[in-house]
Structures are given as C-alpha cells and as structure tokens.
Write a protein that holds these residues in place. Structure first.
Motif, PDB file in Angstrom:
ATOM      1  N   GLY A   1       0.805  -1.206   0.000  1.00 22.00           N
ATOM      2  CA  GLY A   1       0.000   0.000   0.000  1.00 22.00           C
ATOM      3  C   GLY A   1       0.841   1.260   0.000  1.00 22.00           C
ATOM      4  N   PRO A   2       0.206   2.429  -0.094  1.00 25.62           N
ATOM      5  CA  PRO A   2       0.938   3.703  -0.129  1.00 25.62           C
ATOM      6  C   PRO A   2       1.853   3.909   1.067  1.00 25.62           C
ATOM      7  N   LEU A   3       1.411   3.524   2.265  1.00 25.11           N
ATOM      8  CA  LEU A   3       2.254   3.712   3.446  1.00 25.11           C
ATOM      9  C   LEU A   3       3.525   2.868   3.370  1.00 25.11           C
ATOM     10  N   ALA A   4       3.383   1.616   2.905  1.00 26.66           N
ATOM     11  CA  ALA A   4       4.547   0.743   2.781  1.00 26.66           C
ATOM     12  C   ALA A   4       5.514   1.258   1.714  1.00 26.66           C
ATOM     13  N   LEU A   5       4.970   1.776   0.621  1.00 32.39           N
ATOM     14  CA  LEU A   5       5.816   2.325  -0.435  1.00 32.39           C
ATOM     15  C   LEU A   5       6.563   3.561   0.056  1.00 32.39           C
ATOM     16  N   ALA A   6       5.867   4.405   0.817  1.00 34.88           N
ATOM     17  CA  ALA A   6       6.516   5.593   1.375  1.00 34.88           C
ATOM     18  C   ALA A   6       7.577   5.192   2.391  1.00 34.88           C
ATOM     19  N   ARG A   7       7.305   4.141   3.158  1.00 31.62           N
ATOM     20  CA  ARG A   7       8.283   3.643   4.141  1.00 31.62           C
ATOM     21  C   ARG A   7       9.552   3.162   3.446  1.00 31.62           C
ATOM     22  N   ALA A   8       9.387   2.439   2.338  1.00 28.68           N
ATOM     23  CA  ALA A   8      10.554   1.962   1.589  1.00 28.68           C
ATOM     24  C   ALA A   8      11.373   3.142   1.065  1.00 28.68           C
ATOM     25  N   GLN A   9      10.691   4.185   0.643  1.00 29.68           N
ATOM     26  CA  GLN A   9      11.397   5.372   0.149  1.00 29.68           C
ATOM     27  C   GLN A   9      12.136   6.068   1.288  1.00 29.68           C
ATOM     28  N   ARG A  10      11.518   6.133   2.468  1.00 28.74           N
ATOM     29  CA  ARG A  10      12.184   6.736   3.620  1.00 28.74           C
ATOM     30  C   ARG A  10      13.446   5.954   3.987  1.00 28.74           C
ATOM     31  N   ALA A  11      13.366   4.631   3.882  1.00 22.16           N
ATOM     32  CA  ALA A  11      14.539   3.800   4.191  1.00 22.16           C
ATOM     33  C   ALA A  11      15.684   4.094   3.233  1.00 22.16           C
ATOM     34  N   GLU A  12      15.375   4.262   1.950  1.00 17.00           N
ATOM     35  CA  GLU A  12      16.413   4.576   0.968  1.00 17.00           C
ATOM     36  C   GLU A  12      17.008   5.954   1.243  1.00 17.00           C
ATOM     37  N   THR A  13      16.167   6.922   1.586  1.00 18.30           N
ATOM     38  CA  THR A  13      16.665   8.254   1.929  1.00 18.30           C
ATOM     39  C   THR A  13      17.580   8.192   3.142  1.00 18.30           C
ATOM     40  N   ALA A  14      17.159   7.432   4.144  1.00 18.60           N
ATOM     41  CA  ALA A  14      17.975   7.283   5.349  1.00 18.60           C
ATOM     42  C   ALA A  14      19.328   6.665   5.019  1.00 18.60           C
ATOM     43  N   ARG A  15      19.338   5.629   4.179  1.00 14.96           N
ATOM     44  CA  ARG A  15      20.608   4.985   3.812  1.00 14.96           C
ATOM     45  C   ARG A  15      21.548   5.983   3.146  1.00 14.96           C
ATOM     46  N   LEU A  16      21.031   6.793   2.240  1.00 11.51           N
ATOM     47  CA  LEU A  16      21.862   7.790   1.574  1.00 11.51           C
ATOM     48  C   LEU A  16      22.505   8.737   2.584  1.00 11.51           C
ATOM     49  N   LEU A  17      21.709   9.218   3.524  1.00 11.35           N
ATOM     50  CA  LEU A  17      22.214  10.166   4.506  1.00 11.35           C
ATOM     51  C   LEU A  17      23.204   9.507   5.473  1.00 11.35           C
ATOM     52  N   ILE A  18      22.916   8.267   5.848  1.00 15.14           N
ATOM     53  CA  ILE A  18      23.812   7.549   6.755  1.00 15.14           C
ATOM     54  C   ILE A  18      25.183   7.346   6.116  1.00 15.14           C
ATOM     55  N   GLU A  19      25.198   6.978   4.840  1.00 16.52           N
ATOM     56  CA  GLU A  19      26.449   6.593   4.181  1.00 16.52           C
ATOM     57  C   GLU A  19      27.221   7.764   3.590  1.00 16.52           C
ATOM     58  N   THR A  20      26.555   8.887   3.344  1.00 14.96           N
ATOM     59  CA  THR A  20      27.232   9.975   2.636  1.00 14.96           C
ATOM     60  C   THR A  20      27.412  11.234   3.468  1.00 14.96           C
ATOM     61  N   THR A  21      26.933  11.250   4.697  1.00 18.91           N
ATOM     62  CA  THR A  21      27.098  12.432   5.542  1.00 18.91           C
ATOM     63  C   THR A  21      27.616  12.031   6.919  1.00 18.91           C
ATOM     64  N   THR A  22      27.986  13.046   7.700  1.00 20.23           N
ATOM     65  CA  THR A  22      28.388  12.827   9.082  1.00 20.23           C
ATOM     66  C   THR A  22      27.300  13.295  10.037  1.00 20.23           C
ATOM     67  N   MET A  23      26.089  13.447   9.515  1.00 22.37           N
ATOM     68  CA  MET A  23      24.985  13.931  10.343  1.00 22.37           C
ATOM     69  C   MET A  23      24.692  12.981  11.496  1.00 22.37           C
ATOM     70  N   PRO A  24      24.295  13.499  12.653  1.00 21.50           N
ATOM     71  CA  PRO A  24      23.843  12.629  13.748  1.00 21.50           C
ATOM     72  C   PRO A  24      22.624  11.819  13.309  1.00 21.50           C
ATOM     73  N   MET A  25      22.482  10.631  13.845  1.00 25.20           N
ATOM     74  CA  MET A  25      21.382   9.756  13.455  1.00 25.20           C
ATOM     75  C   MET A  25      20.013  10.384  13.756  1.00 25.20           C
ATOM     76  N   SER A  26      19.917  11.160  14.826  1.00 26.27           N
ATOM     77  CA  SER A  26      18.636  11.796  15.137  1.00 26.27           C
ATOM     78  C   SER A  26      18.233  12.781  14.050  1.00 26.27           C
TER      79      SER A  26
END
Length: 510
Positions: free
Chosen positions: A145-170
């Motif tokens: 459903g739409p919520l699950a699809l949006a969740r998958a997109q959020r996970a991909e966004t999070a991975r990009l930020l985790i791997e390419t920045t030094t931002m705090p996890m919060s």
C-alpha cells in the motif's frame, strides 16, 4: 526479437504482466541484465534476501526464487535488501512515467513525498479518489500500500544520509521523514539487516560531506542513454540566474516543499553524478525524484527505440543515437510559464523574457559554488504581475495572465499526479493556448511520452528533410506508427537540425 524487447512489450500494459512472467524473470536473473533493474525484484527463500535482477552473486535455484513488483512488497513479505546490489537504489519502474492511470499518478506523487507530507488522505485527495480506492488499487498492482511504499522510500533516503554524511542519526531520522528515532532504527534494521551505526561503519574510505545540506550521489539509469539532446536542450534554453552550464555540469535552482535547493547534474558513462545543496534535508527524496523526472532517467530506452526503429525513416536516426530521452522540468508550472513566453519567438528571445521575469519576481538565493541567483517565480509570485511591464504583444500578456490565474486557483493541475487528458483540456480552454503550447507542456511538464508537437517549426523542417508529410494533419496520421512514444520521435526529429539543443557545449564554464 531480443529477450529484453519481448519483456518490455509484455510490460507496457500493467506491471503485473512482467513480474508474473516467471520464466522471463528467471531468464533475466540468470543473464544478470541490468536493464531489468526496477521492473521487478527477486527474493530468495533460503536467504530471505531480495535483489535486483542484475545482482552479481550466483543466481539461486529457480525453485527458491520469488518475484515482486516493488521493493516495498518484498520488504512486506519479510525479505531484506541485498547488501551487495542494493536493490532499493534501482532505477524506478518505467511504468510510472509511461502511464496516466490512477496507480501511475499515485506512484509519481509518492515519489515526490506527498504521503510523507500529507498522508494517504492527502494522496487520495490529489487523485480525486477515496482512501480505500487508492489503497486497493495500489496494493493490487504493487503488492504494497501507499504507506509501505513511502516507508521503503524513507529507508532509501535514510541509507543515503547515513552513508554519505556525518549527520547525527537523530537528524537523519528527521530528515528522512521518520516520526521517531525508534521507528527509524526499526525500519533500517528490518530493511538492511543492519543498525544505522553498522550501516555507516560499512562505508570505508568513502567521501562523506561535512557541508550542511550538501550531498553527492549517483543517479542510475537504464542503458543506453544519449546525453547530447538531453543536456543540450536544458543548457541551450537555460534561464540566466536559474540555470547554468558550469564545469561540465548542468546546474539549476529547485523550489521544494520545505525550502529550496541547488542541483548539479553531470552525465557519466553509467550514471548521472548529482550534487545537491538543500536548505532542508527533508526535501531530499523529492529533490532526487524531480531530478530523475527532469532527465527522464526511468525510461525504457529499448522499448522506445524498438518501436521507433520499425519506421524505416526513423531507423537510421535511432541507430545513430540510441537511448534519447525527453528533457523535462522540475516544476510543471514553471515550464508552462516559460512555454507561453516562448510562443512564436526564438530560443534567445524566450530566455530574455524569462530572465527579466526572474529578476523582477523570482526569489533571490545564495549559490556559493556558481552563478545561480534566483528561484523561478511561482504562480503566486506572479499573481500581481503588471502586464504593462511585459515586453510582448498584448495577446501574449493576456495568455500569460490567464495561465497564472488558472495555476493559482487550481483550475490547471500540472503537478506530478496530474491527469494528462484533463490537463490538456484545462490548458486548451485558456485564451491563447494552441496545439503547440498544449503539447509542449504535455511533453515536458506532464511527461506524456506520446505528446506530439506536429506544428513545431523544427519538426516541420525535419519532416521535409526526411521526406515525411509536412502538414500537421498528415504528419499526425503518419506518426500513429510511433505511438506510444511520439515525444521521443520528436527528439530524433529535432536532432536532424544544426541547433544548440542537440549538443553539449564544449566550453566548461557558464
């Protein structure tokens, strides 16, 4: 006919027609053909991992393969993303840019972050359906459903930020759209089988930006890709202050939901190098989605070229430059305004008119890496426009003011989820909107792959050169054999002329 073309033809109607073709999917996995990435996902029962079709690991036994139409569906079934091929970063399915039905429109809106910003109710409101209807149709075709699809997109966004920045996890959790740190941690662990800290520690020796809001990433695409007309068109028509060509990259400003951004896009052999500077990292997913849309990176070039090459007139053009894309826009309203400014004038004159409008009504921004100065004015910025300040005929002034009024009131919808047929009718009802303007907007703002500017001067000249009919009616009749890819045929026709839109400049500065 090649196997890929066979599957591409099978998938033009509904995506379900591809991923349920088990035999073809198995052959795609066994051949490791990266052109299938994004069409479907392969899950392995023994490892509980899902992959791209092109995953470099040894293909599993056929009896252990399961196929899903989306990463979200594989995740919902309990599979986690492969750490080697990163299926969550595959090119998007070409179906969502080729179709105009409610599911395709929903997917374009989800990609633009509408569910994160407005919820499923907001998505349904934009589509003109009930929440139940939208959820049922999306679930039936995507397996989630739409919520699950949006969740998958959020996970991909999070991975990009985790791997390419030094931002705090919060901060990453907030920027990726998660409601809490707990949800962020649980989602990352479920999708990648690693905690956020473990995911970051796996990246060794890579470059991480320490500049706030600046990200460097790779935008994948299906091969082949011809960058000449794609970047050439954007550069040749660039509005000073809003767009520029600098150091081998096309750069432009972006108006985004939570702020603004500047993007630099450079064509590379196997990807487009993307550098994003954002005032609010919550806009990351929307910015990536709009850049992919701008460059038509989710297209299926094999299916397009196969259809167009069936016409003996176009066959040599396709063979000479396979993989042409349609240059689009990051903002439908912006392109519509620019289309009106460009009515019956040269490219240079259209740029001049647009530059004046930007200086007078655009929002100033700061660009530390180049010469960009403004966001293109929004319809609301132009609502109080004094027509006497416009150096153009009165009829075109009236056309521009009518368009701005319709965009502000919502009588014309040129957003990612807009209905192509309805938008055409809305535009055609405005004063001063003829076939050229309507079809230009349909092609580059709405992204209709079958839009066709039969009255365009460049198309007429190309038709005469190639021995095709030159009258609009006769040319439209001939072009039926190019359907549903007439917008791509236009790119090949334009390329027959010696115009700057057909080539990337040699100079490396703005």
């Amino acid at each position: 006919m090649s196997f890929f073309r066979e599957v591409s033809r099978a998938g033009r109607g509904r995506l379900v027609g591809v991923y349920e073709e088990t035999e073809r999917c198995v052959r795609a996995v066994q051949s490791k053909d990266d052109r299938f990435d994004g069409w479907f996902f392969t899950a392995v029962l023994t490892t509980r991992i899902y992959c791209r079709p092109s995953c470099p690991v040894v293909p599993p036994k056929v009896e252990n393969m399961r196929f899903y139409p989306s990463a979200a569906a594989a995740q919902a079934a309990g599979f986690r993303a492969c750490k080697r091929c990163r299926p969550d970063a595959s090119p998007g399915s070409p179906q969502w840019n080729e179709r105009a039905d409610v599911v395709a429109r929903a997917m374009r809106l989800i990609g633009d972050g509408v569910v994160d910003r407005e919820g499923v109710q907001g998505l349904a409101d934009r589509l003109g359906y009930s929440v139940r209807q939208v959820e049922r149709q999306v679930q039936a075709e995507l397996g989630a459903g739409p919520l699950a699809l949006a969740r998958a997109q959020r996970a991909e966004t999070a991975r990009l930020l985790i791997e390419t920045t030094t931002m705090p996890m919060s901060d990453i959790a907030h920027a990726a759209g998660f409601s809490s740190i707990r949800t962020f941690n649980e989602t990352v662990r479920a999708v990648f089988a690693l905690t956020p800290s473990e995911l970051r520690s796996r990246v060794r020796g890579g470059k991480r930006t320490k500049s706030p809001g600046v990200l460097s990433l790779r935008l994948p695409f299906r091969r082949p890709l011809c960058p000449d007309n794609l970047f050439g068109h954007l550069i040749a028509t660039a509005v000073p202050g809003v767009e520029e060509w600098r150091d081998g990259a096309y750069r432009r400003t972006l108006r985004l939901p939570h702020g603004h951004g500047v993007v630099s896009l450079r064509p590379e052999p196997d990807h487009v190098a993307c550098r994003l500077s954002l005032t609010d990292l919550r806009d990351l997913a929307a910015a990536i989605s709009r850049c992919r849309w701008l460059l038509d990176l989710d297209a299926d070039p094999v299916a397009v070229d196969d259809q167009l090459a069936a016409d003996p007139t176009l066959a040599p053009l396709v063979a000479a430059a396979p993989g042409r894309r349609v240059p689009r826009t990051t903002d439908g309203a912006e392109f519509a305004v620019r289309a009106v400014l460009g009515q019956q004038v040269s490219t240079a004159a259209a740029r001049t008119h647009a530059a004046r409008l930007v200086l007078a009504h655009g929002t100033p921004i700061e660009d530390r890496e180049g010469g960009l100065t403004h966001l293109f004015p929004s319809p609301e910025d132009l609502a109080d426009l004094d027509p006497e300040t416009l150096a153009m005929p009165k009829s075109r002034r009236a056309t521009l003011l009518g368009l701005v009024s319709a965009l502000v009131s919502g009588d014309v919808d040129l957003t990612a989820g807009g209905d192509w047929v309805h938008a055409r009718a809305q535009l055609a009802a405005l004063p001063g909107f003829g076939p050229w303007t309507v079809e230009s907007i349909a092609m580059r703002a709405l992204g209709d792959p079958d839009a066709f500017v039969a009255t365009d001067l460049g198309v007429k000249i190309a038709a005469e050169t190639l021995g095709l009919p030159t009258s609009p009616a006769a040319l439209i009749a001939h072009a039926t054999r190019w359907q549903p890819w007439r917008a791509y045929a236009v790119q090949h026709l334009w390329a027959t002329g010696d115009h700057p839109i057909n080539r990337i400049p040699e100079e490396e500065s703005a």
